[in-house]
Design an enzyme around this catalytic site. Structure first.
Site, PDB file in Angstrom:
ATOM      1  N   LYS A 191       0.000   5.263  -6.005  1.00  0.00           N
ATOM      2  CA  LYS A 191      -1.019   5.268  -7.069  1.00  0.00           C
ATOM      3  C   LYS A 191      -1.877   6.529  -6.992  1.00  0.00           C
ATOM      4  CE  LYS A 191      -4.856   4.153  -6.097  1.00  0.00           C
ATOM      5  NZ  LYS A 191      -5.397   2.821  -5.968  1.00  0.00           N
TER       6      LYS A 191
ATOM      7  N   CYS B 192       0.827  -1.220   0.000  1.00  0.00           N
ATOM      8  CA  CYS B 192       0.000   0.000   0.000  1.00  0.00           C
ATOM      9  C   CYS B 192       0.855   1.262   0.000  1.00  0.00           C
ATOM     10  CB  CYS B 192      -0.930  -0.012   1.214  1.00  0.00           C
ATOM     11  SG  CYS B 192      -1.813   1.533   1.413  1.00  0.00           S
TER      12      CYS B 192
ATOM     13  N   GLU C  97     -25.707  15.232  -2.634  1.00  0.00           N
ATOM     14  CA  GLU C  97     -27.101  15.412  -2.208  1.00  0.00           C
ATOM     15  C   GLU C  97     -28.064  14.571  -3.044  1.00  0.00           C
ATOM     16  OE1 GLU C  97     -28.930  19.329  -2.816  1.00  0.00           O
ATOM     17  OE2 GLU C  97     -27.448  19.748  -4.357  1.00  0.00           O
TER      18      GLU C  97
ATOM     19  N   TYR D  81      -8.941  -3.393 -10.978  1.00  0.00           N
ATOM     20  CA  TYR D  81      -8.566  -2.139 -10.323  1.00  0.00           C
ATOM     21  C   TYR D  81      -7.300  -1.525 -10.953  1.00  0.00           C
ATOM     22  CZ  TYR D  81     -11.291  -3.016  -5.947  1.00  0.00           C
ATOM     23  OH  TYR D  81     -12.249  -3.207  -4.993  1.00  0.00           O
TER      24      TYR D  81
ATOM     25  N   CYS E 237      -1.600   1.673  -3.061  1.00  0.00           N
ATOM     26  CA  CYS E 237      -2.582   2.755  -2.858  1.00  0.00           C
ATOM     27  C   CYS E 237      -1.978   4.155  -2.820  1.00  0.00           C
ATOM     28  CB  CYS E 237      -3.323   2.552  -1.542  1.00  0.00           C
ATOM     29  SG  CYS E 237      -3.556   0.869  -1.033  1.00  0.00           S
TER      30      CYS E 237
ATOM     31  N   HIS F 284     -26.187  21.363  -0.195  1.00  0.00           N
ATOM     32  CA  HIS F 284     -26.393  21.968  -1.507  1.00  0.00           C
ATOM     33  C   HIS F 284     -25.378  23.067  -1.779  1.00  0.00           C
ATOM     34  CE1 HIS F 284     -28.767  22.927  -5.016  1.00  0.00           C
ATOM     35  NE2 HIS F 284     -28.685  24.205  -4.692  1.00  0.00           N
TER      36      HIS F 284
ATOM     37  N   GLU G  91      -6.968   1.842 -13.208  1.00  0.00           N
ATOM     38  CA  GLU G  91      -6.349   3.015 -12.584  1.00  0.00           C
ATOM     39  C   GLU G  91      -5.123   3.487 -13.368  1.00  0.00           C
ATOM     40  OE1 GLU G  91      -7.887   2.376  -7.997  1.00  0.00           O
ATOM     41  OE2 GLU G  91      -5.841   1.760  -8.470  1.00  0.00           O
TER      42      GLU G  91
HETATM   43  P1  NDP Z   1      -8.055  -7.794 -10.423  1.00  0.00           P
HETATM   44  O1  NDP Z   1      -8.305  -9.173  -9.966  1.00  0.00           O
HETATM   45  O2  NDP Z   1      -8.844  -6.683  -9.850  1.00  0.00           O
HETATM   46  O3  NDP Z   1      -8.212  -7.729 -12.016  1.00  0.00           O
HETATM   47  C1  NDP Z   1      -7.475  -8.582 -12.844  1.00  0.00           C
HETATM   48  C2  NDP Z   1      -7.881  -8.349 -14.270  1.00  0.00           C
HETATM   49  O4  NDP Z   1      -7.042  -9.126 -15.123  1.00  0.00           O
HETATM   50  C3  NDP Z   1      -9.302  -8.770 -14.569  1.00  0.00           C
HETATM   51  O5  NDP Z   1      -9.817  -7.944 -15.597  1.00  0.00           O
HETATM   52  C4  NDP Z   1      -9.112 -10.212 -15.047  1.00  0.00           C
HETATM   53  O6  NDP Z   1     -10.146 -10.639 -15.878  1.00  0.00           O
HETATM   54  C5  NDP Z   1      -7.844 -10.049 -15.849  1.00  0.00           C
HETATM   55  N1  NDP Z   1      -7.083 -11.289 -15.993  1.00  0.00           N
HETATM   56  C6  NDP Z   1      -6.749 -12.167 -15.027  1.00  0.00           C
HETATM   57  N2  NDP Z   1      -6.010 -13.167 -15.551  1.00  0.00           N
HETATM   58  C7  NDP Z   1      -5.896 -12.908 -16.862  1.00  0.00           C
HETATM   59  C8  NDP Z   1      -5.261 -13.578 -17.950  1.00  0.00           C
HETATM   60  N3  NDP Z   1      -4.596 -14.708 -17.761  1.00  0.00           N
HETATM   61  N4  NDP Z   1      -5.360 -13.043 -19.187  1.00  0.00           N
HETATM   62  C9  NDP Z   1      -6.043 -11.880 -19.383  1.00  0.00           C
HETATM   63  N5  NDP Z   1      -6.664 -11.202 -18.398  1.00  0.00           N
HETATM   64  C10 NDP Z   1      -6.585 -11.709 -17.157  1.00  0.00           C
HETATM   65  O7  NDP Z   1      -6.489  -7.588 -10.218  1.00  0.00           O
HETATM   66  P2  NDP Z   1      -5.583  -6.299 -10.237  1.00  0.00           P
HETATM   67  O8  NDP Z   1      -4.258  -6.794 -10.633  1.00  0.00           O
HETATM   68  O9  NDP Z   1      -6.195  -5.191 -11.010  1.00  0.00           O
HETATM   69  O10 NDP Z   1      -5.574  -5.867  -8.706  1.00  0.00           O
HETATM   70  C11 NDP Z   1      -5.265  -6.825  -7.705  1.00  0.00           C
HETATM   71  C12 NDP Z   1      -5.995  -6.533  -6.439  1.00  0.00           C
HETATM   72  O11 NDP Z   1      -5.373  -5.456  -5.771  1.00  0.00           O
HETATM   73  C13 NDP Z   1      -7.438  -6.079  -6.602  1.00  0.00           C
HETATM   74  O12 NDP Z   1      -8.335  -7.134  -6.790  1.00  0.00           O
HETATM   75  C14 NDP Z   1      -7.684  -5.351  -5.319  1.00  0.00           C
HETATM   76  O13 NDP Z   1      -7.994  -6.296  -4.328  1.00  0.00           O
HETATM   77  C15 NDP Z   1      -6.332  -4.720  -5.034  1.00  0.00           C
HETATM   78  N6  NDP Z   1      -6.318  -3.312  -5.457  1.00  0.00           N
HETATM   79  C16 NDP Z   1      -7.154  -2.426  -4.887  1.00  0.00           C
HETATM   80  C17 NDP Z   1      -7.159  -1.092  -5.284  1.00  0.00           C
HETATM   81  C18 NDP Z   1      -8.100  -0.122  -4.674  1.00  0.00           C
HETATM   82  O14 NDP Z   1      -8.634  -0.406  -3.588  1.00  0.00           O
HETATM   83  N7  NDP Z   1      -8.385   1.014  -5.307  1.00  0.00           N
HETATM   84  C19 NDP Z   1      -6.259  -0.608  -6.313  1.00  0.00           C
HETATM   85  C20 NDP Z   1      -5.436  -1.635  -6.861  1.00  0.00           C
HETATM   86  C21 NDP Z   1      -5.469  -2.926  -6.446  1.00  0.00           C
HETATM   87  P3  NDP Z   1     -11.416 -11.446 -15.256  1.00  0.00           P
HETATM   88  O15 NDP Z   1     -12.290 -10.405 -14.655  1.00  0.00           O
HETATM   89  O16 NDP Z   1     -11.996 -12.147 -16.430  1.00  0.00           O
HETATM   90  O17 NDP Z   1     -10.856 -12.407 -14.241  1.00  0.00           O
END
Ligand code: NDP
Length: 457
Positions: free
Chosen positions: A50, A42, A438, A176, A47, A433, A180
């Site tokens: 980012k 983080c 709101e 995510y 976080c 407001h 982002e």
């Molecule tokens: P996520 O699990 O959120 O998203 C992964 C993405 O990659 C999805 O679109 C998934 O598709 C795709 N994917 C997974 N495997 C493959 C593959 N083999 N080929 C192609 N596409 C693939 O992971 P992130 O890496 O974005 O983030 C990890 C975690 O970190 C988050 O889940 C969250 O818990 C945390 N995080 C939180 C944030 C916040 O609170 N703002 C910011 C950043 C991270 P599909 O949906 O089909 O599985």
């Protein structure tokens, strides 16, 4: 048996630092080991940096918008090196604060790798220490897809230390991190192609938000390749050639993989401690964070449940209280609010319409509008707000927003949800407001009823 420590925490991220600090505050003899950076993902590669990059990316559009308000500000160039240096200074300060907090609480800190030698013995650097209880809080790491040329791409950890801003980026993953970073790079002036294998981004979020986000990202100039994947990546000098599953070839400066994260269990000696992991590598725990070994616990991302910082810190705090006699606190882990710092951002808490409709008939309230700022700025950026209400009880089951300040607004909505607010409670709350927030208390007319057929079955 006399142990060297009452509690040994492996991992100095959000979960481990909080657990160690609170346990030490309760009088336990605590040690915390961190091999890489205090504050973990983080603070260092998640976080915090980012959000600083997201904030940096906002200024260009604000400069453009300011003309609508009478300013003659012109968007100039952006100095990526200056931004990364400023970010690194702030992260250096914060990571120091984390270490100081631990030491201030009386914990012993080890800045080296720790691993189990047996269930009660830890090797930490050149030392062997014993502990009555052990907490595994080692977090996770971003993974690469298994495709040819995956080594030519980077992951989010690397994205925070790029030497220069790429002119053209291809991102794989519509979660995510993909969403982002697409906003960050596009906001700073790069051309961005986002490749996502789903028909919409952010699987698991409310469908209307996901549709709104697609429109907003396209409006921001991001090229979306939905229902698509990257098949392979080739390196040709400084350039990267990505072949997509629909046959498109992208020639870019950078390929960023944002396809999820995995627990950091490799080399931890879990087998020597007899700690079970699941097929994904996550440490298996019960509802009190206890592993199959009664004196070993696991908290945060290494357990791969809700991988969010506030959840990890809450777990660390509660575990320390539980073990060393602090006040009992019941967190509402059933309705955890979350935010995606996209452009515009998302804030969400509770059930999506699709999940809620499984439970019965719903009253759905939605509103879409152009926030005041964008009228004078003449920018096409709409906000979307949605309430998912259980028709029978009138309990608000889900609150969703895509729009400026959504992460700030949703925190208050989460309090209302935790308190069990009904739609009538929202209706009798006086608005602030003029704000976007709101709208949540002024949506009087139901947009539609959902799930009637199912309820009638
Ligand atoms: P996520 O699990 O959120 O998203 C992964 C993405 O990659 C999805 O679109 C998934 O598709 C795709 N994917 C997974 N495997 C493959 C593959 N083999 N080929 C192609 N596409 C693939 O992971 P992130 O890496 O974005 O983030 C990890 C975690 O970190 C988050 O889940 C969250 O818990 C945390 N995080 C939180 C944030 C916040 O609170 N703002 C910011 C950043 C991270 P599909 O949906 O089909 O599985």
């Amino acid at each position: 048996m006399a142990y060297d420590f009452d509690l040994f925490v492996i991992g100095g991220g959000s979960a481990g630092v909080r657990c160690g600090r609170i346990a030490a505050g309760h009088g336990a003899r605590v040690a915390v080991a961190e091999e890489r950076f205090w504050g973990g993902t983080c603070v260092n590669v998640g976080c915090v940096p980012k959000k600083l990059l997201v904030q940096a990316a906002e200024y260009g559009a604000w400069a453009d918008d300011s003309r609508g308000f009478g300013w003659d500000i012109t968007r100039g160039g952006h100095d990526w090196t200056a931004l990364i240096a400023a970010k690194d200074r702030e992260i250096g300060r914060l990571t120091g604060v984390y270490r100081t907090l631990l030491e201030g609480a009386g914990a012993t800190v080890f800045e080296t790798r720790a691993r189990f030698l047996d269930p009660h013995t830890i090797e930490v650097g050149n030392h062997r220490v014993t502990a009555e209880r052990v907490v595994i809080a080692v977090g996770g790491h971003p993974v690469r897809p298994v495709i040819p040329g995956a080594e030519h791409g980077i992951v989010s950890d690397d994205a925070f230390y790029l030497e220069r801003l790429p002119r053209h980026v291809a991102i794989l993953g519509g979660g995510y991190i993909g969403v982002e970073f697409a906003g960050i790079f596009a906001g700073l002036g790069a051309q961005v192609d986002l490749v996502c294998r789903q028909p919409l981004l952010l699987r698991g979020f409310d469908e209307e938000l996901r549709e709104g986000l697609v429109e907003a990202m396209q409006e921001q100039g991001i090229t979306l390749h939905l229902r698509c994947n990257i098949k392979d990546v080739e390196a040709k000098g400084d350039r990267r050639h990505a072949l997509l599953s629909d046959g498109t070839r992208l020639e870019t400066d950078l390929v960023l993989f944002a396809v999820g994260r995995q627990p950091n269990v490799a080399g931890l000696g879990l087998e020597r401690a007899g700690v079970e992991i699941n097929s994904f590598g996550a440490v298996c725990i019960d509802e009190t964070w206890r592993t199959n070994q009664p004196h070993i616990f696991a908290i945060g991302d290494v357990t791969d449940r809700l991988n969010l910082t506030p959840v990890a810190t809450a777990e660390g705090h509660s575990l320390a209280d539980l073990l060393y006699g602090g006040p009992e606190r019941h967190w509402n882990f059933a309705q955890v609010p979350t935010a995606v710092f996209s452009v515009p951002p998302i804030g969400t808490v509770g059930l999506t319409e699709a999940a809620a409709v499984e439970r019965g008939t719903l009253d759905i309230y939605t509103t879409r509008f152009t926030p005041m700022r964008y009228t004078l700025a003449q920018r096409n950026r709409r906000a979307l707000m949605k309430l998912v209400v259980d028709q029978a009880s009138q309990r608000v089951l889900g609150v969703h927003m895509l729009g400026d300040d959504a992460p700030e607004i949703i925190q208050g909505m989460a309090v209302a949800m935790t308190a069990g607010a009904t739609k009538a409670d929202f209706d009798r709350t006086v608005g602030v407001h003029p704000t976007a927030a709101e709208e949540f208390v002024t949506m009087r007319t139901r947009t539609r009823v959902a799930g009637v057929a199912r309820a009638a079955e």
